[in-house]
Design an enzyme around this catalytic site. Sequence first.
Site, PDB file in Angstrom:
ATOM      1  N   GLU A  14       0.878  -1.175   0.000  1.00  0.00           N
ATOM      2  CA  GLU A  14       0.000   0.000   0.000  1.00  0.00           C
ATOM      3  C   GLU A  14       0.908   1.214   0.000  1.00  0.00           C
ATOM      4  O   GLU A  14       1.511   1.557   1.016  1.00  0.00           O
ATOM      5  CB  GLU A  14      -0.920  -0.012   1.222  1.00  0.00           C
ATOM      6  CG  GLU A  14      -1.826  -1.225   1.317  1.00  0.00           C
ATOM      7  CD  GLU A  14      -2.766  -1.378   0.142  1.00  0.00           C
ATOM      8  OE1 GLU A  14      -2.953  -0.392  -0.603  1.00  0.00           O
ATOM      9  OE2 GLU A  14      -3.319  -2.473  -0.034  1.00  0.00           O
ATOM     10  N   CYS A  28      -2.367   8.829   3.178  1.00  0.00           N
ATOM     11  CA  CYS A  28      -1.993   8.258   1.878  1.00  0.00           C
ATOM     12  C   CYS A  28      -3.051   8.497   0.805  1.00  0.00           C
ATOM     13  O   CYS A  28      -2.724   8.561  -0.382  1.00  0.00           O
ATOM     14  CB  CYS A  28      -1.704   6.764   2.015  1.00  0.00           C
ATOM     15  SG  CYS A  28      -3.071   5.793   2.668  1.00  0.00           S
TER      16      CYS A  28
END
Length: 515
Positions: free
Chosen positions: A216, A250
Site C-alpha cells: 500500500e 496516503c
Amino acid sequence: MSKYTPIDEIPQIHADLRAGFRSGKARSIAYRKQQLLQLAHLLKDNIDRFKDALQADLGRHPSESESAELAPTISEAMVCYHGVKKWAATERAAFSFNYAAMSPAIRKEPKGLVLIIGPFNYPILNLLAPFAGAIAAGNACMVKPSELPVQTCNLLIELFPKYLDQDLYRIVNGGVHETTKILELPFDHILYTGSHRVGRIVATAAAKHLCPVSLELGGKSPVVVDPKCDLKTMAKRLMWGKFSNAGQTCVAPDYVLCPEAFQDKLIEASKEVLNTFYPGDPQQDASFGRIITEQHAERLKGLIDATRGTVVVGGQTDVAGKYVAPTIIRDVPPDDALMEAEIFGPILPIVPTETVEEAVAFINSREHPLALYVFSPCPSFKAKVFDNTQSGSAIANECNLHVVVDGLPFGGTGASGSGHYTGKFSFDMFTHLRSTMDNPSWVDVITGLRYPPYKSRNSPLAALTTPRLPALPRGGASPKRWGLWLALLFAGVAAALLTKAGRNALTQLSLQLGY
C-alpha cells in the site's frame, strides 16, 4: 526514542512464532475470536492513552484520532470477530455435473507466519486493522510498527504482551537495521504500507524467499473539479480531506485539476472553509496537526520554496516546530517541483486544465494513484473520468472517507500498490485457498476412459467434459451429448449399487445435488 528490539533477538522471535503457528493453536475459531476480542479491548481499554500518544507524536487532536483511527480499528476487529466463523468455513465448489461426485471443495487455511509493516501517519489503523484480518485467518504474525511515532509505538510495545498471545503475535520494533534483519527471514506473506522507495526494498527482499507481498504505497491522488459542483460542500470536504492529519494521509487529495477561470471561486470558497476550521492562526490551533519529524517539515518547506506556482493561502513554515501551514498554490505547471512525487503534507497545488478530457489525459500521463476524486453533480462527467482512468479507488463528491466504509476494499493498483484489506478482504489476503476433493472408486466406471491404452484418435471423455459453446454468428448447431452422458450415468449407478461403498457414495452425491 522508542524501545528497539535487539537485533540478535529477532531470529529467535521469528522461530518462536513459527513454532507457535505449527502448534495448531490458531486453527480453533474460538481461539481466533478470543484474540480478536482481546485486540479490540487493547484499544478500547486504553483509548485515552492512545489519544494522548497520538497527540504527542502527530499533534493530532484527540477527537480526530478517535474518529479517524481508533474507532475504525476497533470496528475492524469486531467485524472480523463476527465474520470469522463464516469466512473460515470450507466452501463447496460451484456445482458441475462432470465433477459433483468427487466432492470438490475449497478449504480456507492460514498462510502461516506473516509480517505486517505499518506506517507512521496512521500507526494504529494501518497496522492493527490488517492485523485483525491476519488473526481471523489463523496466522501467526510479526508486527513491525513505524519507529517514528515514538509514544504510540512504546504504548503498543507495552500493551501487546498484556492482551495478546505472545506465542503467535509479537511486536518487533526498530529502524533501518532492525527492519533489514527482519526482511532477511522467510515469511509466508508480507504487507507493507509506506513509501515507494521502501516498498521496492521490501518487494526485493521478499522475492529472495518467493514470498507473496501486498503493498500500500499511496501516490499523487488527483481531484477533478467540475465548475458545476456544489461549491460550498466541495470546499468543505476537500479542505477536510487534504488538511486532516496535517496532510499526512496516503489517500489525501494531492492536487486539484480545474479550469483556470474557476480557480478564483475554488480558492475563495476554500479560504472561507479554512477560516471556520482553524480560526486565527492554525499554528496555535489544537485542531491542526504537526509534521512527524523536522526532516519531513524541511522537505515540505523546500517544495513551497521551489514551486513556480503562486501561494494564495498559507505558505508559512516552522521546521523546528514541525509546522507547515495549510497551503494552497494556484497556477502550478505540470512539471513543477510539487508535481514530481506525493506531497504527503498540507500543501494543495491547483493545476489548470480546461476540459475534462484534458484532465483525464493529465491523470493518464502519470502513475496510477491510490485514490481519484471527482466533484460533480453530472453523471456523464463522473463517468468520463472514472471510465477512462485507473486508480485504487474512484470516489465522487467525497474525500478519504471510503477507507473506513464497511464492505469496501482498500488497496492500490500499479505503482500505488497491490492487494486489498479491510474486513473480509483482510481475511482473504492472509488466507490460502486450498483445493480439495475425494473421488470414490466407482466413478471410474464413467471416467475410466482417461486411462491408456487409448483406442481412438479422439477422447470420448474429453468430448463429454468439454463445455458446449454457443453458435458463432456464421451459424451452426452446438453438439448435444446428453444421451451419451445419461447412458454412462446409468452404467455408473448400476455398478455403484453392487457395492456398499458405491451406495454410500450415491447417497453423498444425492445430498450434494440437494435431493
